[in-house]
Motif scaffolding. Sequence first.
Motif, PDB file in Angstrom:
ATOM      1  N   LEU A   1       0.537  -0.972  -0.221  1.00 35.53           N
ATOM      2  CA  LEU A   1      -0.351   0.007  -0.649  1.00 35.53           C
ATOM      3  C   LEU A   1       0.995   1.387  -0.152  1.00 35.53           C
TER       4      LEU A   1
ATOM      5  N   VAL B   1      -3.301   0.254  -3.033  1.00 35.48           N
ATOM      6  CA  VAL B   1      -2.812  -0.615  -3.471  1.00 35.48           C
ATOM      7  C   VAL B   1      -1.891  -0.655  -4.739  1.00 35.48           C
TER       8      VAL B   1
ATOM      9  N   MET C   1      -4.349  -8.376   3.188  1.00 34.15           N
ATOM     10  CA  MET C   1      -5.232  -6.355   2.708  1.00 34.15           C
ATOM     11  C   MET C   1      -5.482  -5.593   4.616  1.00 34.15           C
TER      12      MET C   1
ATOM     13  N   PRO D   1      -7.613   0.211   2.270  1.00 34.53           N
ATOM     14  CA  PRO D   1      -7.151   0.326   1.349  1.00 34.53           C
ATOM     15  C   PRO D   1      -8.433   0.685  -0.183  1.00 34.53           C
TER      16      PRO D   1
END
Length: 650
Positions: free
Chosen positions: A338, A344, A469, A487
Motif C-alpha cells: 500500500l 494498492v 489486506m 485500501p
Amino acid sequence: MASRRKPKNKPASRKKAAPKRGTPWLRWAGIAILWLAVLGAGTVAWFAHDLPDTSALWDVEDSSSVTFLDRGGRLIARRGAVYGPPVRLDSLPDHLPGAVMAVEDRRFYAHPGIDPIGLSRAAYANFRAGYVVQGGSTITQQLAKNLFLTNERTIRRKAQEMLLALWLERKFTKDEIFALYLNRVYFGGGAWGIEAASQRYFSKPASEVTLGESALLAGLLKAPSRYNPSSDVARAEARATVVLDVMVEAGKITPEQRETAFDAPIVVSRASAVESAQYFMDWVDTEVRQLVGEVNADLIVETTMDLPMQRMAGRTLREGLKQEAIDKGAEQGALIALGPQGEVLALAGGRDYTASQFNRAVMAHRQPGSAFKPFVYLTAMEAGLSPWTTRMDAPVRVGDWEPGNYGERYYGEVALKTGLEKSLNTVAVRLTEELGREKVARTAQRMGIVSRLAPTRSLALGAQEVTPMELAAAYAPFANGGMGVIPHGITRIRTMGGQVLYERRGSGPGRVVQPDPLAHMNFMLESVVEQGTGRAARLPDRTAGGKTGTTNDFRDAWFAGYADGVTTVVWVGNDDNRAMQGVTGGSYPAAIWAEFMRHAPPMRDYAAPAAPSPAAPAAQPPARPAEEAPREDPIGDLITTVRENGAGGD
C-alpha cells in the motif's frame, strides 16, 4: 360327381400358394424399417425441436470491454468479451488459416460437416491412450457449438451440434464457414476472433502475423487458458512448435519454412503478459461493477497499481516459494503493498494465478500471530507507557490458561522495547490484561482491522483471523504519519469518449495515532528489524520497521512492515491450514518482503513522524539471561494447560 372332383384341384392350389411363404418376413422387415424411420425422425425431431435461433448468425455481439491502466497511465490489460472487426479469409496470410486447419480439422474441405474418418481416428487414439487425447469435432461442429450451444457434455448437446453442423454446411460455403469460425472463436485473454487476438498478443492486425505467430494463435484453440502466452510464455511456445510440426506433416508448409519460423522470435505484447496482475484485476473488476453498475460502453479504469512494482511482487513471491520452501510445506503465499493513502500499489494473491485464482491477499482470513502485537504495544504507548517501561517476562496465568515463551525461556524484568523485539508472549499477555482486552481490540480496529475481534484471552497473541489486506491497512498509519487509510485500487472510471463515471475523493478516516505514541512505535518496530526477530527484513540503504508473526504448529508465517511510506505484508502458508516444517515469519516472509522492498520506490508524499529520543533511563535493567540472537518461534502448546485455538507467537 363334378362336385367330388373339386378336391382334386386342392393340391394344385397349394402349389400356387407356396411362394407366399416369404411374405410375412418381408412384411415384418418393411414394418421394422418403417418403425426405424419413424423413430429416427422422432429422435431427430426431439433433438431439433429446441435448436436455437440461427437468424442472427452474422451479428457480432456488442459487448463492452474494460481497459485497465496503472497509476502512470501504462496499459495493464483489457478485459471483457472483446470482438475484433470481422476479417475476410482472403485478407489473411495463407499460413494463418493453414495453421488453424492443420491442428483443428485437416479434412475440412473434404467432409460434409461431420467427419467419420476423423471421429474414428480420434476414437482409436483415445482408446490406445486410455483417456481423451484427441477430439473428433470438425471446425463446422465447433462453430455450431460456439455460436448456438453450451459446453455441457451430453449426448443431446452433441447430437444438436451435429444437426447444426449439417445445416451450416448446406446454408454456407466452406470459405464462409471457416471465416465465420475465425471471427468468432475464443483465443483467450478476453479476445474473441482472430483480429482481436492478433491485436491483443502482438499489437498488430491479423493480416500481418508471421508464420510463428500464426502457429501460436492456432495453438491457443486447444486450451486458451493453458496455452495463453500471458500466463506461460514457455508453454505457449512449446505448443506453437507442435503446430509447426503438424503443419509440415499436413503439407501446409515446408521443413525449411518451419526452421525459418523457429529462428524468428515471437514477441508478445508486454502489457498482456502480467500474470500476477490478474489477481489485482479480479479484485478491481468486481468494484467497477459496484461503482458504476452495468454500462453498455467500453470503459477505461485508472488504477492505483504501479506496474513495475506489480511485476516485482509476482516475481519475488514466486521465487521466494521455490522448491526448498515447498519441501518444508510452504506451498502458498500472498503479498500486498500500500501507498501512504491506502492505494494498492501491488497485489499478488498467490504463487501462480493459472493454478489457483483464489485471491489470498484479499480473501484469505488467517491468524496473524505475533504480527498483531504492535496493537497491544500501541495501546500501552497511548496509555502513557514508553519503550523503556519495564514489565516482567515470567510465566503468567489467566484463569486456567498459561501462555508461555517457546522453550520456557524467560528474561525477567525487561523493557517493552525488548519485549517487542524478542516477541515475548508473556509480556504481550500481561499488557493486554493490564490495559483491557476490549481496549486493545478497539485500537486494532481503529488502525484498520475490519474483521470482528472478540476480547478473548489469546487476543494479544493474534489468535483471531484477519486478511493480509486488513493487516496492511492497519500497519499503514505507522508508515504515513498516523493517518488511517482505506485500501483502494481505483482512482477514476471513464468511458472511451471521456465521460467520467466515477472519481475517488476523500482522504480516509483521518488521524488515528497521535505523534508521540506513533514515534515510540516507530522506534520499537525499527528495532525489531534492526536487532529483533525481523532481522532478515533489513534493507541495505534505508530504515524499515515491521513485525514477524508465526502461529501454532507453523500454520501461518507473516511479515508486516514499512519503509519510506510503502507498507507491505507477506503471508506464507497453505490453503488447507496444513502445518509447515519450522517456517516462521522471520524466514521466507521476511526474505520475500526485503527483496520486494529493495526495489520499491520511496513514496515522498507523506509526513514521516519524528523519532523519540533514543536515550534510555539509566535505571533500565539489563535483559536476563545474557543477550542472544532473538529466535522467532510459535509457542505451540508446550507450556499451556488449556490451549487457545491457534494462539501463537514468535
